[in-house]
Design a protein around this motif. Structure first.
Motif, PDB file in Angstrom:
ATOM      1  N   SER A 451      69.135  38.919  37.710  1.00  0.00           N
ATOM      2  CA  SER A 451      67.623  38.707  37.123  1.00  0.00           C
ATOM      3  C   SER A 451      67.675  38.994  35.652  1.00  0.00           C
ATOM      4  O   SER A 451      68.154  40.193  35.374  1.00  0.00           O
ATOM      5  CB  SER A 451      66.740  39.881  37.845  1.00  0.00           C
ATOM      6  N   ALA A 452      67.402  38.139  34.910  1.00  0.00           N
ATOM      7  CA  ALA A 452      67.634  38.178  33.555  1.00  0.00           C
ATOM      8  C   ALA A 452      66.308  38.625  32.841  1.00  0.00           C
ATOM      9  O   ALA A 452      65.274  38.576  33.328  1.00  0.00           O
ATOM     10  CB  ALA A 452      67.896  36.774  32.906  1.00  0.00           C
ATOM     11  N   ALA A 453      66.789  39.630  31.813  1.00  0.00           N
ATOM     12  CA  ALA A 453      65.568  39.853  30.854  1.00  0.00           C
ATOM     13  C   ALA A 453      64.622  38.755  30.524  1.00  0.00           C
ATOM     14  O   ALA A 453      65.173  37.600  30.175  1.00  0.00           O
ATOM     15  CB  ALA A 453      66.084  40.636  29.701  1.00  0.00           C
ATOM     16  N   SER A 454      63.378  38.928  30.638  1.00  0.00           N
ATOM     17  CA  SER A 454      62.625  37.598  30.200  1.00  0.00           C
ATOM     18  C   SER A 454      61.287  38.266  29.338  1.00  0.00           C
ATOM     19  O   SER A 454      61.316  39.342  28.787  1.00  0.00           O
ATOM     20  CB  SER A 454      61.903  37.327  31.611  1.00  0.00           C
ATOM     21  N   ALA A 455      60.570  37.286  29.005  1.00  0.00           N
ATOM     22  CA  ALA A 455      59.542  37.298  27.816  1.00  0.00           C
ATOM     23  C   ALA A 455      58.132  37.737  28.720  1.00  0.00           C
ATOM     24  O   ALA A 455      58.023  37.679  29.745  1.00  0.00           O
ATOM     25  CB  ALA A 455      59.189  36.100  27.019  1.00  0.00           C
ATOM     26  N   ARG A 456      57.374  38.543  27.885  1.00  0.00           N
ATOM     27  CA  ARG A 456      56.007  39.009  28.387  1.00  0.00           C
ATOM     28  C   ARG A 456      55.206  37.689  28.979  1.00  0.00           C
ATOM     29  O   ARG A 456      55.222  36.687  28.540  1.00  0.00           O
ATOM     30  CB  ARG A 456      55.517  39.681  27.218  1.00  0.00           C
ATOM     31  N   LEU A 457      54.413  38.408  29.869  1.00  0.00           N
ATOM     32  CA  LEU A 457      53.588  37.162  30.344  1.00  0.00           C
ATOM     33  C   LEU A 457      52.528  37.096  29.374  1.00  0.00           C
ATOM     34  O   LEU A 457      51.820  37.910  28.835  1.00  0.00           O
ATOM     35  CB  LEU A 457      53.227  37.392  32.026  1.00  0.00           C
ATOM     36  N   GLY A 458      51.926  35.563  29.424  1.00  0.00           N
ATOM     37  CA  GLY A 458      50.864  35.164  28.693  1.00  0.00           C
ATOM     38  C   GLY A 458      49.761  34.601  29.375  1.00  0.00           C
ATOM     39  O   GLY A 458      49.419  34.854  30.526  1.00  0.00           O
ATOM     40  N   SER A 459      49.061  33.944  28.827  1.00  0.00           N
ATOM     41  CA  SER A 459      47.749  33.274  29.471  1.00  0.00           C
ATOM     42  C   SER A 459      47.933  32.314  30.394  1.00  0.00           C
ATOM     43  O   SER A 459      46.964  31.990  31.301  1.00  0.00           O
ATOM     44  CB  SER A 459      46.811  32.620  28.218  1.00  0.00           C
ATOM     45  N   GLN A 460      49.017  31.373  30.419  1.00  0.00           N
ATOM     46  CA  GLN A 460      49.163  30.498  31.522  1.00  0.00           C
ATOM     47  C   GLN A 460      50.572  30.209  31.748  1.00  0.00           C
ATOM     48  O   GLN A 460      51.366  29.623  31.062  1.00  0.00           O
ATOM     49  CB  GLN A 460      48.389  29.181  31.349  1.00  0.00           C
ATOM     50  N   HIS A 461      51.257  30.415  32.749  1.00  0.00           N
ATOM     51  CA  HIS A 461      52.368  30.002  33.214  1.00  0.00           C
ATOM     52  C   HIS A 461      52.484  29.164  34.543  1.00  0.00           C
ATOM     53  O   HIS A 461      51.846  29.477  35.278  1.00  0.00           O
ATOM     54  CB  HIS A 461      53.611  31.220  33.657  1.00  0.00           C
ATOM     55  N   VAL A 462      53.270  28.058  34.516  1.00  0.00           N
ATOM     56  CA  VAL A 462      53.478  27.275  35.834  1.00  0.00           C
ATOM     57  C   VAL A 462      54.676  27.983  36.523  1.00  0.00           C
ATOM     58  O   VAL A 462      55.875  28.115  35.767  1.00  0.00           O
ATOM     59  CB  VAL A 462      53.538  25.846  35.456  1.00  0.00           C
ATOM     60  N   VAL A 463      54.444  28.486  37.673  1.00  0.00           N
ATOM     61  CA  VAL A 463      55.536  29.178  38.545  1.00  0.00           C
ATOM     62  C   VAL A 463      55.877  28.570  39.733  1.00  0.00           C
ATOM     63  O   VAL A 463      55.161  28.957  40.876  1.00  0.00           O
ATOM     64  CB  VAL A 463      55.237  30.582  38.688  1.00  0.00           C
ATOM     65  N   VAL A 548      69.775  36.301  49.018  1.00  0.00           N
ATOM     66  CA  VAL A 548      69.149  36.865  47.796  1.00  0.00           C
ATOM     67  C   VAL A 548      68.855  35.897  46.548  1.00  0.00           C
ATOM     68  O   VAL A 548      70.029  35.572  46.293  1.00  0.00           O
ATOM     69  CB  VAL A 548      69.065  38.562  47.600  1.00  0.00           C
ATOM     70  N   SER A 549      67.838  35.685  45.984  1.00  0.00           N
ATOM     71  CA  SER A 549      67.693  35.092  44.674  1.00  0.00           C
ATOM     72  C   SER A 549      66.708  35.488  44.076  1.00  0.00           C
ATOM     73  O   SER A 549      65.564  36.070  44.352  1.00  0.00           O
ATOM     74  CB  SER A 549      67.539  33.460  45.202  1.00  0.00           C
ATOM     75  N   THR A 550      66.680  35.325  42.689  1.00  0.00           N
ATOM     76  CA  THR A 550      65.540  35.637  41.697  1.00  0.00           C
ATOM     77  C   THR A 550      65.371  34.752  40.743  1.00  0.00           C
ATOM     78  O   THR A 550      66.187  34.085  40.226  1.00  0.00           O
ATOM     79  CB  THR A 550      65.883  37.084  41.239  1.00  0.00           C
ATOM     80  N   VAL A 551      64.280  34.577  40.253  1.00  0.00           N
ATOM     81  CA  VAL A 551      63.849  33.475  39.391  1.00  0.00           C
ATOM     82  C   VAL A 551      62.839  34.017  38.265  1.00  0.00           C
ATOM     83  O   VAL A 551      61.841  34.474  38.807  1.00  0.00           O
ATOM     84  CB  VAL A 551      63.074  32.007  39.922  1.00  0.00           C
ATOM     85  N   ALA A 552      63.346  34.236  37.133  1.00  0.00           N
ATOM     86  CA  ALA A 552      62.531  34.824  36.103  1.00  0.00           C
ATOM     87  C   ALA A 552      61.133  33.651  35.995  1.00  0.00           C
ATOM     88  O   ALA A 552      61.294  32.416  35.919  1.00  0.00           O
ATOM     89  CB  ALA A 552      63.163  35.104  34.918  1.00  0.00           C
ATOM     90  N   ILE A 553      60.070  34.228  35.361  1.00  0.00           N
ATOM     91  CA  ILE A 553      58.896  33.230  35.056  1.00  0.00           C
ATOM     92  C   ILE A 553      58.996  32.801  33.665  1.00  0.00           C
ATOM     93  O   ILE A 553      59.304  33.726  32.798  1.00  0.00           O
ATOM     94  CB  ILE A 553      57.522  34.091  35.275  1.00  0.00           C
ATOM     95  N   ALA A 554      59.113  31.552  33.436  1.00  0.00           N
ATOM     96  CA  ALA A 554      59.375  31.119  32.146  1.00  0.00           C
ATOM     97  C   ALA A 554      58.316  30.799  31.198  1.00  0.00           C
ATOM     98  O   ALA A 554      56.977  31.339  31.901  1.00  0.00           O
ATOM     99  CB  ALA A 554      59.776  29.482  32.295  1.00  0.00           C
TER     100      ALA A 554
END
Length: 569
Positions: A451-463, A548-554
């Motif tokens: 699980s990689a370090a990721s950016a702060r969540l914002g107003s709209q993310h397609v996940v 197990v798998s992890t996917v960071a939110i882009a």
């Protein structure tokens, strides 16, 4: 552009440290570049603006000037049209067999049960019109056509089907959703969506690989990646029984010349053959990292591209004797900064982990945080771990000195089982990723994820979420309080009723993803965050199996950019 013409070399036999190939050229079958008219249009616009600025400067330089009346003028901002949204999905995991000198890599069938598929979501305008969008092979062959490109002049693009533009009563404005649901793939695929109304389209895709047998047994999921010219990947391992293959994909129409910076546990590694790697348009080039940096238990890679941007992912696998130890696609982490946050870190029972990792060859079968410090100064790092009910103290404490130019590992075991968010801060810039493991029996196959370090969540993310397995949305709020809104998107193209989660500061929340919503398979979510900083990831497991798998939110889609136009010479 410089080009490395040194032929690749590979020792036949099993992959790993014995393999001596330093770089492997792209497959000749992949030669057709994907169109990128939107992006090229933005670049050409910027070029015209700069050229115009140069003309103004020349005219000003030739005219008489009164030095007494001169004053500094701020550089004006010029709007640059948004480009197409591009997401590059790596191909399925494949077992490297080795290759004769100077030829493409040879891969064996990954297993008799291996399967790989892509889930994707593309949003349209509030008026129910989808942008031109498609899932295609890297060679350009269409796999799924979501919507045709809008005509250059005349009538507007056709509206999306009625089922794709429905919205719940009293909800947000009607919006179209184009969906790809569990489309099987056997190679690199690309999701592209044209810009719409001056904004980059909101789109996302995820590829999942799973196998029940073979050396690459396990599961691996990875978000399809927006190509870039500077990427950091943390978590590779080239020691005995570990194989790491860096796959570089160029989906643009411009050649890319790639240079690799390698960081190990004892410092930066100078590797001949790590510079000037040419990746032709519409191709993927594979690099066996064991040939560049053999015997490295901790290895981070910085990928820098001149020319076309590239997507990069490391296929990492483990084989302990004859027992599979898992497979994973290592995705890029956030660029070095003074603070990094990693979420989706699911930790198993501490007693079982202590017993497993104490066995020879299983030191990397437990959860851990890896920190890469690229600069010339050591970093004093503070690590905090936040679970469902607040912060948990690490057995070894939370203060560590990470050496400059090297990779430092911090064990995360010894805390109660459950999902966690890891917040790391330092006085020196660094990047980070956390290893997540599954399985506690040394005699049985186990699996791992990064699980990689990721950016702060914002107003709209397609996940988008993988199409099978036990899936969870994991959100963390290291400080303050955050509200997360998550709206399901189903395989019939409908945007369903939104739900919200209130996350207290210093905690982690895990939300189970249902298989269906109102009779239709769930493909993904639209995620928005408000309040204090929050971070998210998708955690995927399998009931009764150590997968197990992890996917960071882009990051969310970018709007119209503004670039400064400097009038000077």
């Amino acid at each position: 552009m410089p080009r490395d013409d040194t032929p690749a070399t590979t020792t036949p036999g099993a992959p790993g440290p014995e393999a001596s190939a330093q770089e492997l050229p792209a497959s000749p079958a992949r030669r057709k570049a994907l169109p990128s008219a939107g992006r090229l249009g933005g670049v050409l616009t910027a070029v015209v603006l700069v050229a115009a600025g140069g003309g103004l400067v020349s005219a000003a330089a030739l005219s008489p000037q009164d030095s007494a009346s001169s004053r500094p003028v701020e550089a004006p901002l010029a709007a640059v049209p948004a480009g197409s949204s591009i997401g590059v999905c790596p191909g399925p995991a494949r077992l490297l067999e080795g290759a004769p000198v100077g030829t493409d890599p040879q891969f064996s069938p990954e297993s008799a049960t291996a399967r790989s598929d892509v889930n994707a979501v593309v949003l349209g305008s509030s008026g129910g019109v989808l942008p031109g969008s498609r899932l295609a092979s890297l060679a350009g062959t269409a796999l799924v056509e979501l919507a045709p490109a809008a005509p250059e002049s005349g009538s507007s693009a056709p509206a999306a089907p009625e089922s794709a533009s429905s919205a719940p009563s009293g909800g947000p404005p009607v919006q179209a959703a184009g969906v790809v649901s569990q489309r099987g793939v056997d190679g690199v695929s690309v999701l592209s969506a044209d810009a719409q109304n001056g904004r980059q389209a909101a789109a996302g895709a995820v590829m999942r690989y799973a196998a029940d047998d073979g050396d690459l047994r396990g599961s691996a999921a990875v978000a399809c990646q927006q190509p870039a010219n500077d990427l950091w990947l943390v978590g590779a391992n080239t020691s005995l029984g570990r194989t790491a293959v860096l796959n570089l994909t160029n989906a643009s129409s411009s050649p890319a010349t790639v240079s690799l910076d390698l960081f190990g546990a004892k410092g930066q590694i100078q590797a001949p053959g790590s510079r000037g790697l040419l990746v032709a348009p519409g191709t993927t080039r594979s690099v066996i990292l064991g040939g560049l940096a053999p015997g490295q238990e901790r290895l981070s890679v910085r990928v820098r591209s001149a020319g076309g941007p590239v997507a990069a992912a490391i296929q990492q696998s483990v084989l302990r004797g004859l027992t599979p130890g898992g497979v994973e696609f290592i995705a890029p982490a956030a660029a070095p900064a003074l603070r990094q946050v990693v979420t989706g870190v699911d930790i198993q029972d501490p007693a079982g982990l202590a017993d497993l990792t104490g066995k020879p060859g299983f030191g990397d079968a437990g959860p851990a945080l890896q920190i890469t410090v690229p600069g010339s100064a050591d970093a004093v790092v503070a690590v905090k771990l936040f679970g469902r009910d607040g912060q948990k103290a690490l057995p070894g404490g939370g203060a560590v000195t990470a050496k400059a130019g090297s990779v430092t590992e911090i064990p995360l075991s010894g805390v109660p089982a459950g999902p966690y968010t890891v917040a790391v801060s330092s006085d020196v810039s660094f990047t980070a990723a956390a290893r997540v493991t599954r399985g506690l029996a040394a005699a049985d196959p186990v699996d791992f994820a990064w699980s990689a370090a990721s950016a702060r969540l914002g107003s709209q993310h397609v996940v988008p979420v993988p199409g099978s397995g036990e899936r969870h949305l994991v959100f963390g709020a290291p400080e303050g309080r955050a509200t997360i809104t998550y709206t399901p998107v189903t395989a019939d193209g409908k945007i369903r009723a939104a739900a919200a989660a209130d996350i207290a500061g210093g905690t982690t929340a895990s939300i189970a993803v249902p298989a269906e919503v109102e009779g239709s398979a769930l493909v993904g979510y639209l995620v928005s965050a408000a309040g204090d900083p929050a971070y998210g990831a998708v955690l995927v497991q399998q009931d009764g199996r150590p997968d197990v798998s992890t996917v960071a939110i882009a990051p969310g889609a970018a709007g119209q950019e503004q670039v400064p136009v400097t009038l000077g010479y």
